[in-house]
Structures are given as structure tokens and as C-alpha cells.
Motif scaffolding. Structure first.
Motif, mmCIF file in Angstrom:
data_model
loop_
_atom_site.group_PDB
_atom_site.id
_atom_site.type_symbol
_atom_site.label_atom_id
_atom_site.label_comp_id
_atom_site.label_asym_id
_atom_site.label_seq_id
_atom_site.Cartn_x
_atom_site.Cartn_y
_atom_site.Cartn_z
ATOM 1 N N ASN A 111 -50.469 -40.608 43.707
ATOM 2 C CA ASN A 111 -51.245 -39.752 42.814
ATOM 3 C C ASN A 111 -51.275 -38.313 43.293
ATOM 4 O O ASN A 111 -51.293 -37.381 42.484
ATOM 5 C CB ASN A 111 -52.691 -40.257 42.713
ATOM 6 N N VAL A 171 -59.591 -45.618 47.447
ATOM 7 C CA VAL A 171 -58.552 -44.624 47.698
ATOM 8 C C VAL A 171 -57.720 -45.084 48.882
ATOM 9 O O VAL A 171 -58.270 -45.470 49.920
ATOM 10 C CB VAL A 171 -59.172 -43.240 48.004
ATOM 11 N N TYR A 217 -56.331 -45.124 43.670
ATOM 12 C CA TYR A 217 -55.813 -43.757 43.796
ATOM 13 C C TYR A 217 -55.135 -43.653 45.153
ATOM 14 O O TYR A 217 -55.676 -44.122 46.161
ATOM 15 C CB TYR A 217 -56.969 -42.755 43.699
#
Length: 266
Positions: free
Chosen positions: A186, A107, A127
Motif C-alpha cells: 500500500n 498494519v 494495510y
């Protein structure tokens, strides 16, 4: 690890923080080596089930430290060498490979400007949680360079070849909202909530079915460069692996018991 990059592992989550806030987290050689070593350590550590890549200060990473870069170019010119541009091979490529190839989700918590290689690091993640005050720019052509850090591969796949060409040929700053609309971000959150939200997303992944996440990541990367037929074969292979995992057994049992599964990551 050098303090230009901070590295911490807790409860299956590795948090990697670029830490040159006074330089907008520009990447000098020390920072590049520290970031490379950190992401490779996270990739190799079986105790790590997810990774959070973020930064301190008001920028995520503005890419190459141009002050150091100019100094190194001058040294190369005086010595008749070209070592400076080896940084792509020695630093940026290994960083992006480690992020994209590790069998665990990554992430990016994008707290501010992500430019050049900084954009590449963010795009390499699986992400992206983005502060509403963040900005993105390719910047490469603005200093007479081509894309690196995987941007020529990741950007067209995220937003399409036409839009990617526009941003690469005519570098400009795009807002967090435009990045979200294009599909780069995202999740978009208020800047003051970025740290907590990015950590929460990464922590949820660290508590999830690690083998399944690794298979999803591998199948998506494989599918990007192979035919449907080949990808179906790969999915069969990966589903067999995921189906044999302890986590799948835990998930099925939890479903039967109408309980929340507690995954082991294996």
C-alpha cells in the motif's frame, strides 16, 4: 509470550514483532505458537484499537523454519506419523484467521524478505507499509508444497488470478517496487524510514473510529464471497451499527464545530 515474538500495547496500539533475526525470522514451533497467541490476544483485548505486525533484523519472515521442519519430518517417518503438517491447522490457520477476522485494522510493516507463510501474514493484514529494500516470494512450489497461510485466497484478490497463478506456479522474488505496482504494497518507503512510518500509520488507525474500521473490514471480507444484493444488505446492517456508535456522534459534532474529532473507539 516467548521472546521469539515481542508483544506490547500502548495507547490503543498493539505492536507484535517477530524476533528471530538470526534465522531471518523463520517460524519454528515456538515462534508460531507465540505469534498465534499474540495476535489472538490483540484480537480479544478491548483496549487494542489497531495492530502493527512487524519484525526485527533484515527479514520480515521467510516462512517455515526448514531446518526444524526436516527434523520433524524425519521424526514422523521413524514413528510412522504425520504430525508435522498439522502446523497449518494448529498454527498458520489460527494466525491468519485472527489477523483477518479481528474487528480492528492490522498494519504489516514489511522490513525485509516476506516468503511463504511470511508472505501470507503480510497479505492477511489490512494495510502494508513496505521498505523499498523488501522482497516477496511465494516459495511454496519451490519446496514441493502448496500455498498456505491464506495465500491462495488473499493473493488472487490483491493481484488477480492470472498473476497469482504465475507467482505460485513459478516462484520468484519480486521487488518492493513490483509489489507496489501489483497492489501488494500500500505504501513504499525508504528502508530507514520503515519503522517510523509503519508505526505512524498504525497509530493513526488506533486513534480513529474503531467501529467504522471494523465495519469496513467486515464488509470487504463479506463482499468478496457474496453477491451485490447480499453485500448491499450487509452494508445496511453495518452502517446502522456504525451510525449508532459514539464515534459517529463525535464526528458529526466535530464537523459542525469545524474541529478535529477525538474518537473513543466505541
Amino acid at each position: 509470550m516467548a521472546d521469539t515474538v515481542l508483544y506490547e500495547v500502548k495507547d490503543g496500539l498493539a505492536t507484535i514483532t517477530i524476533n528471530r533475526p538470526d534465522a531471518m525470522n523463520a517460524m519454528n514451533v515456538e515462534a508460531k505458537e507465540a505469534l498465534r497467541d499474540s495476535v489472538q490476544a490483540a484480537a480479544a483485548d478491548e483496549a487494542v484499537r489497531a495492530v502493527l505486525l512487524t519484525a526485527t533484523g533484515r527479514a520480515f519472515c521467510v516462512g517455515q523454519d526448514l531446518k526444524e521442519h526436516v527434523s520433524l519430518l524425519l521424526s514422523d517417518k521413524e514413528a510412522g506419523t504425520s504430525h508435522t503438517m498439522n502446523t497449518v491447522r494448529d498454527h498458520y490457520n489460527p494466525i491468519v484467521r485472527a489477523i483477518t477476522e479481528m474487528p480492528k485494522p492490522v498494519v504489516a510493516g514489511v522490513n525485509g524478505v516476506a516468503a511463504g507463510a511470511g508472505l501470507g501474514f503480510a497479505l492477511a493484514a489490512d494495510y502494508r507499509v513496505v521498505a523499498d529494500s523488501a522482497k516477496f516470494t511465494t516459495s511454496f512450489a519451490g519446496v514441493a508444497l502448496t500455498a498456505d497461510s491464506g495465500v491462495s485466497w488473499t493473493l488472487p484478490r490483491l493481484i488477480g488470478a492470472s498473476r497469482a497463478a504465475d507467482l505460485l506456479l513459478f516462484p520468484r522474488s519480486i521487488s518492493a517496487q513490483e509489489a507496489y505496482d501489483l497492489g501488494i504494497a500500500n505504501k513504499l518507503v525508504p528502508a530507514e524510514e520503515l519503522a517510523a512510518e509503519a508505526a505512524a500509520v498504525a497509530r493513526a488507525l488506533a486513534e480513529g473510529p474503531t467501529v467504522a474500521y471494523a465495519a469496513i473490514k467486515e464488509s470487504m471480507a463479506y463482499g468478496a464471497g457474496h453477491s451485490l444484493h447480499e453485500t448491499l444488505e450487509k452494508e445496511d446492517e453495518l452502517q446502522t451499527r456504525a451510525g449508532a456508535s459514539e464515534d459517529h456522534g463525535i464526528a458529526v459534532q466535530a464537523f459542525l464545530e469545524k474541529a478535529k474529532p477525538k474518537y473513543l473507539g466505541r
